[in-house]
Design a protein around this motif. Structure first.
Motif, mmCIF file in Angstrom:
data_model
loop_
_atom_site.group_PDB
_atom_site.id
_atom_site.type_symbol
_atom_site.label_atom_id
_atom_site.label_comp_id
_atom_site.label_asym_id
_atom_site.label_seq_id
_atom_site.Cartn_x
_atom_site.Cartn_y
_atom_site.Cartn_z
ATOM 1 N N PHE A 75 0.836 -1.381 0.024
ATOM 2 C CA PHE A 75 0.110 0.082 0.156
ATOM 3 C C PHE A 75 0.845 1.110 -0.093
ATOM 4 C CE2 PHE A 75 -2.588 -3.195 2.243
ATOM 5 C CZ PHE A 75 -3.726 -3.347 1.235
ATOM 6 N N LEU A 76 0.300 2.210 -0.508
ATOM 7 C CA LEU A 76 1.121 3.650 -0.594
ATOM 8 C C LEU A 76 0.421 4.303 0.483
ATOM 9 C CD1 LEU A 76 3.341 5.234 -2.276
ATOM 10 C CD2 LEU A 76 1.241 6.232 -3.390
ATOM 11 N N LEU A 77 1.821 4.511 1.428
ATOM 12 C CA LEU A 77 1.427 5.528 2.608
ATOM 13 C C LEU A 77 2.060 6.615 2.619
ATOM 14 C CD1 LEU A 77 0.396 2.609 5.150
ATOM 15 C CD2 LEU A 77 -1.210 4.081 3.953
ATOM 16 N N ASP A 129 -15.161 -4.838 10.363
ATOM 17 C CA ASP A 129 -15.429 -3.615 9.190
ATOM 18 C C ASP A 129 -16.917 -3.366 9.309
ATOM 19 O OD1 ASP A 129 -15.133 -1.895 7.446
ATOM 20 O OD2 ASP A 129 -14.545 -3.110 5.868
ATOM 21 N N GLU A 130 -17.380 -2.364 8.903
ATOM 22 C CA GLU A 130 -19.088 -2.031 8.939
ATOM 23 C C GLU A 130 -19.443 -2.496 10.264
ATOM 24 O OE1 GLU A 130 -20.891 -1.678 5.538
ATOM 25 O OE2 GLU A 130 -19.123 -2.248 4.283
ATOM 26 N N PHE A 145 1.373 5.283 -8.618
ATOM 27 C CA PHE A 145 1.668 3.964 -7.904
ATOM 28 C C PHE A 145 0.526 3.038 -8.323
ATOM 29 C CE2 PHE A 145 -0.281 1.494 -4.323
ATOM 30 C CZ PHE A 145 0.889 0.831 -4.078
ATOM 31 N N PHE A 146 -0.601 3.383 -8.723
ATOM 32 C CA PHE A 146 -1.741 2.233 -9.502
ATOM 33 C C PHE A 146 -1.263 1.881 -10.948
ATOM 34 C CE2 PHE A 146 -4.436 3.674 -6.012
ATOM 35 C CZ PHE A 146 -4.507 2.602 -5.146
ATOM 36 N N VAL A 172 -10.087 6.336 -2.926
ATOM 37 C CA VAL A 172 -8.966 5.284 -3.474
ATOM 38 C C VAL A 172 -9.364 4.242 -4.210
ATOM 39 C CG1 VAL A 172 -6.660 4.408 -3.113
ATOM 40 C CG2 VAL A 172 -7.736 6.209 -1.461
ATOM 41 N N GLU A 195 -15.390 7.756 4.596
ATOM 42 C CA GLU A 195 -16.055 7.152 3.424
ATOM 43 C C GLU A 195 -15.672 5.968 2.952
ATOM 44 O OE1 GLU A 195 -16.196 10.689 0.556
ATOM 45 O OE2 GLU A 195 -16.724 11.880 2.255
ATOM 46 N N SER A 196 -16.530 5.267 2.224
ATOM 47 C CA SER A 196 -16.307 4.223 1.543
ATOM 48 C C SER A 196 -15.259 4.217 0.590
ATOM 49 C CB SER A 196 -17.707 3.518 0.693
ATOM 50 O OG SER A 196 -17.271 2.549 0.371
ATOM 51 N N GLY A 197 -14.050 3.442 0.754
ATOM 52 C CA GLY A 197 -13.088 3.378 -0.147
ATOM 53 C C GLY A 197 -11.804 4.162 0.160
ATOM 54 N N VAL A 198 -12.015 4.699 1.432
ATOM 55 C CA VAL A 198 -10.635 5.747 1.674
ATOM 56 C C VAL A 198 -9.601 4.783 2.090
ATOM 57 C CG1 VAL A 198 -11.949 7.820 2.317
ATOM 58 C CG2 VAL A 198 -11.656 5.951 3.904
ATOM 59 N N GLY A 199 -9.779 3.587 2.464
ATOM 60 C CA GLY A 199 -8.525 2.635 2.980
ATOM 61 C C GLY A 199 -8.732 2.414 4.367
ATOM 62 N N LYS A 200 -9.665 2.343 4.818
ATOM 63 C CA LYS A 200 -10.160 1.945 6.332
ATOM 64 C C LYS A 200 -9.278 0.680 6.676
ATOM 65 C CE LYS A 200 -14.523 2.788 6.309
ATOM 66 N NZ LYS A 200 -14.572 3.252 5.060
ATOM 67 N N GLU A 201 -9.587 -0.325 5.852
ATOM 68 C CA GLU A 201 -9.078 -1.681 5.878
ATOM 69 C C GLU A 201 -7.448 -1.466 5.806
ATOM 70 O OE1 GLU A 201 -10.946 -5.217 4.473
ATOM 71 O OE2 GLU A 201 -9.072 -6.225 4.930
ATOM 72 N N VAL A 202 -7.024 -0.872 4.864
ATOM 73 C CA VAL A 202 -5.411 -0.729 4.771
ATOM 74 C C VAL A 202 -4.936 -0.026 5.995
ATOM 75 C CG1 VAL A 202 -3.740 0.736 3.391
ATOM 76 C CG2 VAL A 202 -5.743 -0.142 2.075
HETATM 77 N N1 LIG Z 1 -2.931 3.894 0.622
HETATM 78 C C1 LIG Z 1 -3.318 2.836 -0.354
HETATM 79 N N2 LIG Z 1 -2.585 2.235 -0.994
HETATM 80 C C2 LIG Z 1 -2.844 1.392 -1.915
HETATM 81 N N3 LIG Z 1 -4.127 0.983 -2.214
HETATM 82 C C3 LIG Z 1 -5.008 1.625 -1.376
HETATM 83 C C4 LIG Z 1 -4.574 2.488 -0.341
HETATM 84 N N4 LIG Z 1 -6.020 3.001 0.302
HETATM 85 C C5 LIG Z 1 -6.827 2.233 -0.085
HETATM 86 N N5 LIG Z 1 -6.481 1.328 -1.275
HETATM 87 C C6 LIG Z 1 -7.168 0.467 -2.026
HETATM 88 O O1 LIG Z 1 -8.413 0.946 -2.312
HETATM 89 C C7 LIG Z 1 -9.399 -0.162 -2.195
HETATM 90 C C8 LIG Z 1 -10.333 0.226 -0.756
HETATM 91 O O2 LIG Z 1 -9.658 0.334 0.275
HETATM 92 P P1 LIG Z 1 -10.279 -0.152 1.782
HETATM 93 O O3 LIG Z 1 -10.949 -1.524 1.595
HETATM 94 O O4 LIG Z 1 -9.286 -0.379 2.894
HETATM 95 O O5 LIG Z 1 -11.173 0.904 1.951
HETATM 96 P P2 LIG Z 1 -12.397 1.183 3.049
HETATM 97 O O6 LIG Z 1 -12.523 2.333 3.397
HETATM 98 O O7 LIG Z 1 -12.082 -0.233 4.311
HETATM 99 O O8 LIG Z 1 -13.670 0.504 2.265
HETATM 100 P P3 LIG Z 1 -15.055 0.409 2.893
HETATM 101 O O9 LIG Z 1 -15.719 1.551 3.405
HETATM 102 O O10 LIG Z 1 -15.944 0.108 1.309
HETATM 103 O O11 LIG Z 1 -14.920 -1.093 3.383
HETATM 104 C C9 LIG Z 1 -8.716 -1.269 -1.728
HETATM 105 O O12 LIG Z 1 -8.546 -2.214 -3.048
HETATM 106 C C10 LIG Z 1 -7.345 -0.962 -1.285
HETATM 107 O O13 LIG Z 1 -6.178 -1.946 -1.654
#
Ligand SMILES: Nc1ncnc2c1ncn2[C@@H]1O[C@H](COP(=O)(O)OP(=O)(O)OP(=O)(O)O)[C@@H](O)[C@H]1O
Length: 456
Positions: free
Chosen positions: A145-147, A246-247, A331-332, A364, A176-183
């Motif tokens: 992941f890119l941090l 999550d969620e 990166f992507f 993201v 928000e959804s997709g911001v990278g919470k799991e990351v």
């Molecule tokens: N910093 C990062 N570097 C690389 N990829 C990232 C980064 N942040 C998010 N992503 C990519 O974006 C996608 C969404 O990330 P993630 O699942 O962590 O988001 P989320 O906030 O948990 O989403 P949701 O709310 O839908 O569960 C994933 O494919 C993840 O690999």
């Protein structure tokens, strides 16, 4: 000191027996070895795993060793390549060295020579001679992941996450959804003292209430119809590590009570069992809901909220850190090219403009998806603006995200003129003579405009 198991080797040869022979020689010497008998399969393996050394046969039917070498040098510059050759093709092997192979090994020679070469690679790695190659990597990735960031607000978020990781408290990640919470949850786990334990993610939204409980707590054999065997739950798997819920906003009030009990007693009882088991895990939860509001609405327990949120981390949406777009795009792009095995040599400026201007409501995740599709739809290594509408509905999205549509001035003048004439006509109850007088044009001119624009 690097141990031999840390040197990962892939051997590639269309002759199954030869790869097996190499497998035995190398794994008996202590290296981590995988084998493949087809370059396509080997390329797939390289996508999922990084290898320090690829030992490839030179002469293979469809894709030969030189092509394999080229592919590796292009996409995996850190990987060293050793060419395996017969006596008859030594010249080609020398050619391979000129193209970047580390060395060659002649089939049938004493395998000690090959082992010595690999030992050399190991020492080079230890001494950091290969470090320059490592540095070719443009990005400071953390587990893929890119941090790295230029954004102050994102840097602050990362700093909080890093500090929180060192503690042992429960963490709630919002965004928000997709911001990278799991990351972030993974990053926290990897930066914590628990990193040698398991990171166990579970999406509360994907399970019905009873399934979620059985998934989390596990069950005894015969606890309910269908429970044919005892099953370990996710709480137990996360013992010594991190549980990522999550969620969390989607859990029922009943489940929240049960989770709260676990967090307070730090122990669980499997479904169908009276015995409780002490556990030690850290809980990281995430949601894109407004939990305070859910508490007011009676959908979320306040006591549970306080228990899971000793530290709250708010991840900003991507549109609030546009300074990171350049590096995320690069990166992507790099990642997608590697995964799709497509080399991109050019991107039309309109595409880049779109990528830099767009607001990414899907954050993201949306950026990553758009880039993957652009790479797939590219032609001869070029990403053209024609592919944008297919993959993004781009005009509409751009207008939505900007709040207005950019058009040529003459079109904007025309739009305005139409709207204004309509208003004036309406104000004059459709009387052309009067409207023309107000507009300071002749009745004839106004009549022409009304018919040109199709106004009533
Ligand atoms: N910093 C990062 N570097 C690389 N990829 C990232 C980064 N942040 C998010 N992503 C990519 O974006 C996608 C969404 O990330 P993630 O699942 O962590 O988001 P989320 O906030 O948990 O989403 P949701 O709310 O839908 O569960 C994933 O494919 C993840 O690999």
């Amino acid at each position: 000191m690097i141990n031999k198991k840390q040197i990962k080797i892939l051997t590639l040869d269309d002759e199954v027996e030869y790869t097996q022979t190499l497998f035995h020689i190398l794994s008996n010497s202590g290296y981590a070895v995988k084998t493949s008998n087809s370059p396509i399969e080997a390329f797939e393996m390289m996508k999922n795993e990084s290898f320090d050394v690829v030992i490839t046969d030179l002469m293979m039917p469809t894709i030969d060793g030189i092509q394999v070498l080229k592919h590796i040098k292009e996409y995996y510059p850190k990987t060293q390549v050793i060419i395996i050759t017969g006596y008859g093709t030594i010249e080609n092997a020398v050619e391979a060295i000129k193209k970047g192979a580390l060395t060659y090994f002649i089939k049938g020679h004493d395998p000690e020579n090959l082992l010595q070469e690999i030992e050399n690679i190991k020492s080079m790695k230890e001494e950091g001679v290969l470090k320059n190659l490592d540095n070719e990597k443009q990005f400071s990735e953390v587990n893929g992941f890119l941090l790295e960031t230029k954004s102050k607000v994102f840097a602050k978020t990362l700093e909080i996450a890093q500090k929180a990781a060192k503690s042992n408290v429960n963490i709630l990640i919002l965004g928000e959804s997709g911001v990278g919470k799991e990351v972030f949850a993974r990053f926290i786990h990897d930066s914590s003292r628990r990193s040698s334990g398991s990171f166990v993610p579970i999406n509360c939204h994907s399970f019905s209430e009873s399934l979620l409980e059985s998934e989390l707590f596990g069950h005894e054999k015969g606890a309910f119809t269908g429970a044919a065997a005892t099953r370990i739950g996710r709480f137990e798997t996360a013992d010594g590590g991190t549980l990522f819920l999550d969620e969390i906003g989607d859990t029922s009030l009943d489940t929240q009570v049960k989770l709260l009990r676990v967090l307070e007693s730090k122990s669980i009882q499997k479904v169908g069992s009276n015995a409780s088991k002490k556990l030690d895990f850290r809980l990281v939860s995430a949601t894109n809901q407004n939990l305070q509001e859910e508490i007011t609405l009676g959908n979320f327990r306040e006591d549970f909220f306080y228990r899971i949120s000793s530290i709250v981390i708010r991840i900003p949406p991507l549109r609030a850190r546009k300074e990171d777009l350049e590096s995320l795009i690069a990166f992507f792009m790099k990642k997608a090219q590697k995964e799709q095995m497509i080399k991109i040599s050019n991107m039309e400026p309109e595409v880049k403009n779109f990528l830099l201007q767009y607001d990414y409501p899907g954050n993201v995740r949306e950026l990553k998806n758009i880039i993957e599709r652009l790479v797939v739809l590219s032609e001869d290594g070029v990403i053209t603006k024609d592919t944008l509408p297919i993959c993004t509905n781009y005009e509409k999205k751009l207008v939505e995200s900007r709040g207005f549509e950019i058009k040529p001035l003459k079109d904007i003048r025309k739009d305005f003129e139409i709207e204004y004439i309509q208003k004036v006509l309406h104000a004059c109850s459709g009387n052309l003579t009067e409207a023309a007088r107000h507009l300071a044009i002749s009745r004839r001119q106004l009549f022409n405009k009304v018919s040109d624009y199709g106004l009533k």
